[in-house]
Design a protein around this motif. Sequence first.
Motif, mmCIF file in Angstrom:
data_model
loop_
_atom_site.group_PDB
_atom_site.id
_atom_site.type_symbol
_atom_site.label_atom_id
_atom_site.label_comp_id
_atom_site.label_asym_id
_atom_site.label_seq_id
_atom_site.Cartn_x
_atom_site.Cartn_y
_atom_site.Cartn_z
ATOM 1 N N HIS A 182 7.216 29.966 -23.178
ATOM 2 C CA HIS A 182 7.299 28.518 -23.388
ATOM 3 C C HIS A 182 5.943 27.942 -23.796
ATOM 4 O O HIS A 182 5.875 26.989 -24.572
ATOM 5 N N GLU A 183 4.855 28.545 -23.265
ATOM 6 C CA GLU A 183 3.519 28.102 -23.672
ATOM 7 C C GLU A 183 3.260 28.457 -25.145
ATOM 8 O O GLU A 183 2.660 27.661 -25.885
ATOM 9 N N PHE A 184 3.729 29.636 -25.554
ATOM 10 C CA PHE A 184 3.551 30.059 -26.941
ATOM 11 C C PHE A 184 4.276 29.095 -27.886
ATOM 12 O O PHE A 184 3.747 28.731 -28.943
ATOM 13 N N ILE A 185 5.494 28.693 -27.505
ATOM 14 C CA ILE A 185 6.275 27.783 -28.354
ATOM 15 C C ILE A 185 5.530 26.467 -28.559
ATOM 16 O O ILE A 185 5.402 25.976 -29.683
ATOM 17 N N LEU A 186 5.022 25.895 -27.475
ATOM 18 C CA LEU A 186 4.340 24.603 -27.573
ATOM 19 C C LEU A 186 3.001 24.727 -28.306
ATOM 20 O O LEU A 186 2.588 23.818 -29.031
ATOM 21 N N THR A 187 2.319 25.859 -28.121
ATOM 22 C CA THR A 187 1.009 26.044 -28.752
ATOM 23 C C THR A 187 1.132 26.329 -30.246
ATOM 24 O O THR A 187 0.310 25.868 -31.056
ATOM 25 N N HIS A 188 2.152 27.093 -30.633
ATOM 26 C CA HIS A 188 2.303 27.519 -32.031
ATOM 27 C C HIS A 188 3.494 26.825 -32.697
ATOM 28 O O HIS A 188 4.127 27.391 -33.598
ATOM 29 N N ILE A 189 3.798 25.619 -32.274
ATOM 30 C CA ILE A 189 4.994 24.950 -32.789
ATOM 31 C C ILE A 189 4.908 24.707 -34.294
ATOM 32 O O ILE A 189 5.915 24.748 -34.997
ATOM 33 N N GLY A 190 3.706 24.458 -34.807
ATOM 34 C CA GLY A 190 3.558 24.259 -36.244
ATOM 35 C C GLY A 190 3.917 25.490 -37.034
ATOM 36 O O GLY A 190 4.587 25.414 -38.080
ATOM 37 N N GLN A 191 3.479 26.651 -36.567
ATOM 38 C CA GLN A 191 3.783 27.905 -37.239
ATOM 39 C C GLN A 191 5.283 28.194 -37.200
ATOM 40 O O GLN A 191 5.868 28.652 -38.192
ATOM 41 N N ILE A 192 5.901 27.907 -36.054
ATOM 42 C CA ILE A 192 7.345 28.137 -35.910
ATOM 43 C C ILE A 192 8.132 27.202 -36.832
ATOM 44 O O ILE A 192 9.108 27.605 -37.484
#
Length: 347
Positions: A4-14
Amino acid sequence: MRLHEFILTHIGQILSAWERFARSVETALPPMYSKGLRDHSEHILRTVAEDMQRPQSERQQIAKSLGHGPDTEGDSPAQTHAMTRFVAGFSMDQMMSEYRALRSSVLRLWLAQQRVDDEHDVQDIIRFNEAIDQALVVSIARYGEAVESTRKTVLGVLGHDVRSPLGAVLMASDMLRKNANMTDRDRRLAEQINASISRANHMVGDLLDLARSNLGAGIPVNPEDTDPSIVCASVIEELRTAFPQAKIVSNVSERVPGRYDPSRIEQVFTNLISNAVRHGDSLQPIHVTLSQDDDCSVFSVLNRGEPIPAGVIPHLSIPRPVTQAMQQPKKDRRPAWGWGCSLRRRS
């Protein structure tokens, strides 16, 4: 890093991966801009990440696996996304493929930077899949509601608007029939026009009944004392006028009385005979038979043409695209085939 931390941190890339996939989807409408392609996807991702951080009991996990997630006030991001994709011309399959691409992109990007060593990593993957599945279920439900609502509206508007021109033609045919200066041939043609328009009006009425009953209450049937032989003879005469090249041989008994809905029986006769005219061998006669057998009126249509493959016959009454079997090249037209039905009289 937790998922969940990865999603919020890399949301632009996703979101960039989401946009690239959405841009590859072809629709009949003009291409969308970046903002439209990413519509509500960021809110969906943030909702998924927030859900993964909440404590979850076993009972809640089971409920979510069945598609019963927690209720939200107002429309959720997944519901709004479904509506915008519907308006943008995406099919349901295309919308579902977006979620598959999103799931794949997140896990692929995360696993490229993270080894699954701890137990909580496995739980994160499970929670992520549950949250995506829940969003997908919500989107599908809202998309289905939009399709159903549109279909009902189209049926209602179509039925209402078609009645006006049909009414004008019906009135004109009535005036022609009353014209004393017409020849017998012209009068017969005017009567056929009148009969055809009257039947079309009945069909429009059925369309409106279908719209009013929300496509689920069945078709109304109003039986009355009727002689189907009179109805059948009228349909045959009408089809002879519409298809003068067709050779329709009538074997209709003088009287076959019973209690039927005249308009529904007329639909049956018209559908079966016209199908034989359109899809049979135009050089061969079509035999139409209506007779009485004990407590039944037996109706049959026999014509010559390409036989229907045996594997297709059980599915003929199921609305669906033309099957591969029915698209096979035409073979010998000599075999005969036909349809029949028993119309049981009601006392």
